[in-house]
Structures are given as C-alpha cells and as structure tokens.
Design a protein around this motif. Structure first.
Motif, PDB file in Angstrom:
ATOM      1  N   ASP A 139       5.607  55.676  20.659  1.00 23.58           N
ATOM      2  CA  ASP A 139       6.773  54.811  20.486  1.00 23.58           C
ATOM      3  C   ASP A 139       6.170  53.152  20.724  1.00 23.58           C
ATOM      4  OD1 ASP A 139       9.101  53.036  22.033  1.00 23.58           O
ATOM      5  OD2 ASP A 139       9.915  54.419  20.727  1.00 23.58           O
ATOM      6  N   HIS A 172       8.090  49.863  20.502  1.00 23.66           N
ATOM      7  CA  HIS A 172       9.313  49.123  20.497  1.00 23.66           C
ATOM      8  C   HIS A 172      10.269  50.073  19.605  1.00 23.66           C
ATOM      9  CE1 HIS A 172       6.574  45.326  20.702  1.00 23.66           C
ATOM     10  NE2 HIS A 172       6.397  46.266  21.698  1.00 23.66           N
ATOM     11  N   GLY A 173      10.467  51.377  20.112  1.00 25.54           N
ATOM     12  CA  GLY A 173      11.435  51.868  19.440  1.00 25.54           C
ATOM     13  C   GLY A 173      11.341  52.428  18.056  1.00 25.54           C
ATOM     14  N   ARG A 174      10.117  52.297  17.622  1.00 22.98           N
ATOM     15  CA  ARG A 174       9.772  52.880  16.295  1.00 22.98           C
ATOM     16  C   ARG A 174       8.534  53.556  16.356  1.00 22.98           C
ATOM     17  NH1 ARG A 174       9.391  47.689  12.519  1.00 22.98           N
ATOM     18  NH2 ARG A 174       9.668  49.337  10.724  1.00 22.98           N
TER      19      ARG A 174
END
Length: 278
Positions: A11, A13-15
């Motif tokens: 992961d 930063h959320g991606r």
C-alpha cells in the motif's frame, strides 16, 4: 503463454503496488520502464533467481498496480521505489533498471539517497532530450486518446510497441505487453503515463551523474530506435568508471529480444567482476 501474475501487494498512500519475490541469494531489484511492466522482465527474473533473491514490481500506474487517476510520473516513481526498499528491508541491493526504470533507479539513488551495491542501466531514459512526437501529441490531446474505441486503441499500442524492437515480436509477447493497457482503466492509464512524461525529471539529476560512486554497467541495444546508442555513449562518459556493453541485433526492447545476451553481459558484473569497467 501463461498469464503473468504478481501475488503480493504494497500500500503506497492508499494505492496498491503489486510485486513479487523469488529465488535465493544476494538481493537484486528489477525496475521496468514504459509502456512495459514486470512481464517484460520475466526472462531476467527467471535466470537471475538461480543465484539471487529477485524483487520485482509494477510501477505505479502500470501492469497490475493501481491505475486510478493521479501522479504516475517519474517524479513519484522514485518515492515508490524508496518505500518498497523499506518494505522489503533492503540495504545496498543490486539494482537493474530498464528504460524509465533506469531513470527511477537513478533518481532513487541521487534524490532519495538510497544506497545500492551496484547499478545496471539497460537502455535507460537518462539523458535529455527525450520524448517522441507521439509523446508530445498525447500530452496535448490526452482526453481524446483516452476516449478512443477499444479496437483503435489496441492497434495504436501494438503499432507503438513494435517500434521498440529491432526484430518482429511474437504475438504472444505483444499480447502480454498490451494486456495491462486494455479496458477503460488500462486505456486511460496508458495515455496518462505518456502525458506525464517530462524530461524535467531527468534534467533534475543529470548534472549529478558525475558524482555517482558505485559501480555502474550500462547495457544498450545497438539498434535502439527509441533512444539511440549515442545517448548511451554520452551517459557512459558522464558516469565515472562506468562500463558500456552493446548488444548487437537488438533494439530498445533488448530484454525481450536478447535476454540470454543481457544475462551473459550483466551476470559477471553482478558477481563482482568490475575489471572491464571504463
């Protein structure tokens, strides 16, 4: 050809960044370029895993990694690689980068200050100017390209990819290259990464090449029509003590066209033979 699949995820930063690890021995990190994915590193992965622990992944916005709208430029890829090195708990790995992967590795070393044992650059995007008229046209008309009918987009990607090779690519290889760029998300991602390509990201580090202090091997396909050998010779002159190895009858996609020659060229260097440098 069986479907190429990365089994692990990270992961960022959320991606999601998809990756995998195989083999045993000293760690080596492989970084692909554009419009490629880790699929195009499969020959190197298989051969290097015989005596190395091989870490490989799909760049953010590429392959099986997150393709949502956002930054996928060279300006973020070095940050992703640095985060992965922390995730993998690697210090001073061997690093191999092809095309944009070479630029990513250079930026990770020079901007993020990450320590590498050695660095192999294969037909890297490293010396300005770069960026084809196609890149510039996509940058000016990204939205129009992202909305093309599927069959036209597929034809464009295949025609574009073919120009990276000196000899014709097998249809199965073309299928593997094109697959991540299909569907609405894949099509938008293909033109997004081209539109965000900017030589400012290599200009930012180019002057620092003279300060590279680790062993560097540069590998170039003699018939590279995307980034001519002359750029490789310039890069070789810019990095003190670097080794330049030229592979005949291969273009920019030398890792697909001549994988055995690439391995034969880099394996002694990775193993400690620096005597041919310079």
């Amino acid at each position: 050809m069986t479907a190429w699949q990365l089994e692990r995820s990270f992961d960022f930063h959320g991606r999601t960044v998809r990756y995998d690890v195989c083999g045993s021995g000293p760690p080596v990190v492989l970084v692909h370029g554009t419009p490629w994915s880790s699929f195009n590193l499969r020959h190197l992965i298989r051969r290097l895993s015989a005596d190395h622990t091989v870490y490989y992944y799909d760049l953010l916005g590429y392959g099986q990694s997150d393709k949502s709208e956002g930054d996928v430029s060279l300006g973020v890829q070095n940050i992703v690689l640095s985060a992965l090195l922390d995730h993998w708990q690697l210090h001073r790995p061997l690093v191999i980068g092809h095309d944009f992967g070479g630029a990513t590795a250079l930026r990770t070393y020079l901007i993020d200050g990450r320590a590498f044992e050695k660095l192999v650059l294969i037909d890297p995007v490293a010396v300005s100017p770069w960026g084809s008229p196609f890149f510039r046209h996509v940058r000016d008309h990204e939205a129009a390209f992202a909305g093309l009918p599927d069959f036209i987009h597929d034809a464009i990607v295949r025609a574009y990819v073919k120009t990276a090779a000196f000899e014709p690519l097998a249809e199965a290889i073309l299928d593997g290259i094109v697959a991540p760029w299909t569907g609405s998300a894949g099509q938008a991602a293909f033109y997004r990464q081209i539109a965000q390509a900017d030589s400012a990201y290599t200009d930012e580090v180019q002057a620092a090449y003279a300060g590279i202090s680790i062993p560097v091997q540069i590998v170039w396909g003699r018939e590279d029509a995307w980034i001519p050998l002359e750029r490789g010779e310039r890069l070789h002159a810019m990095i003190p003590g670097s080794r330049l190895s030229v592979i005949d009858d291969a273009g920019h996609l030398v890792i697909e066209e001549r994988p055995e020659e690439v391995i034969a060229t880099i394996r002694p260097f990775l193993a400690g033979d620096d005597t041919a440098r310079g």
